[in-house]
Design an enzyme around this catalytic site. Sequence first.
Site, PDB file in Angstrom:
ATOM      1  N   HIS A 116      -4.533   6.100   4.561  1.00  0.00           N
ATOM      2  CA  HIS A 116      -4.638   6.223   3.094  1.00  0.00           C
ATOM      3  C   HIS A 116      -3.454   7.021   2.537  1.00  0.00           C
ATOM      4  O   HIS A 116      -2.868   6.661   1.521  1.00  0.00           O
ATOM      5  CB  HIS A 116      -5.921   6.969   2.704  1.00  0.00           C
ATOM      6  CG  HIS A 116      -7.194   6.281   3.096  1.00  0.00           C
ATOM      7  ND1 HIS A 116      -8.051   6.811   4.038  1.00  0.00           N
ATOM      8  CD2 HIS A 116      -7.771   5.140   2.668  1.00  0.00           C
ATOM      9  CE1 HIS A 116      -9.103   6.018   4.169  1.00  0.00           C
ATOM     10  NE2 HIS A 116      -8.958   4.991   3.354  1.00  0.00           N
ATOM     11  N   GLY A 118      -3.674  -1.743   2.082  1.00  0.00           N
ATOM     12  CA  GLY A 118      -3.252  -1.673   3.486  1.00  0.00           C
ATOM     13  C   GLY A 118      -3.431  -3.000   4.202  1.00  0.00           C
ATOM     14  O   GLY A 118      -4.448  -3.681   4.028  1.00  0.00           O
TER      15      GLY A 118
END
Length: 279
Positions: A37, A148
Site C-alpha cells: 500500500h 496494485g
Amino acid sequence: MIIIKRTQKIKDLVNKSHLDGNKIGFVPTMGALHDGHISLIKKSKSQNSLTICSIYVNPTQFNNIIDLNKYPVTLEKDIDKLEMADCDILFLPSTEEMYMNNEIKEHYDLGMLEHILEGKYRPGHFQGVCTIVDKLLKAIKPNTLYLGKKDYQQCMVINKMITDKKYEVRLEICETIREPRGLAMSSRNLRLNEVEKIDALKIIETLINIKKDIKPGNLEEIKINATKYLTKNGYKVDYTEIADAATLEIVSDWDGKAKLVALVAAYLNNLRLIDNIIL
Ligand code: AMP
C-alpha cells in the site's frame, strides 16, 4: 496528515484543491496497511501535489461473512504508516454514508471479467468493488488513481468501469511488492503463522515454474501440473490459469507472441491467497 470522515467535507476540500491547481492522487484501500500500500502512496506523492488515501472495509465486496468479520483492522498503525509516508489526507468514510438506505443499487456491465477467475469464484465481488470505487471517485475526483497489480483482474475491472463511465481519471497500475522470499504482501497475510508463511511461498514458486516451463502450443498440461503441485503441497486450488495480459481472455493454445499473465488463487488452510506474474 488531515483525517476526514464526512463525504461532504472531502468533497469541499478537493473542490478547493482543484481550484488551487493541485493534482490529486488517490489510493483506495481496506486498511491493515503494508509496504505494498505504501508503495502506492509513494508513487502518488511523486506525481501529485495532494495524495489522498482511503481506508474502508467495504462489506459488499465480501462474499463470505466470516472473511469480512476476520478482516484485520489496524487503524492506529495505519495512521502511523501513512504519516511516515507523508500522505496528505486520510479519508475514513462510514457505512451510513457509503450505503444510504434508500439508494438504488447500480449494476456495472463488466462483460466476461465478471464470470472468469475471481469473478467465477467470488460472485458479486466485482460489483461490490465497482460500487465503492465509483462512490469514492465521485467524491474525490482524482487526477490519478493508483491500484496494485497484485489484484490484476480488479485493475482491469476498474479500468472498464472508469472507461464506460467516462471518468476523467488516469489509472496507474503499480508493481506488486513482495516479502524478501517472494510472498506477495497482503493484509490477509497477518493471519498466516510462521509455518504457513513458508508454505505460502509455494504460490510464487508455482508462478515462477509456469514462467520457466511455458512454450508455444497447448497450455493444458502446464496448468494441470501447476494445480497438482499446489494440491500436493496441501492447497485447495480455485484456479491456476494463463490468460492474455491485455484482455484476460483465458489462453489454451499460445502462439508464442501474445503477452501472457499467469494467475493463481488457492486456499492454504482457511486463507485464500491470490497472486500473478507476467510471463
Ligand atoms: P486492499 O487494501 O487489499 O484493498 O488493497 C488496496 C490497494 O493496494 C489495491 O489497489 C491493491 O492491489 C494494492 N495492493 C495490495 N497488495 C499489494 C502489494 N503487495 N503490492 C502492491 N500493491 C498492493
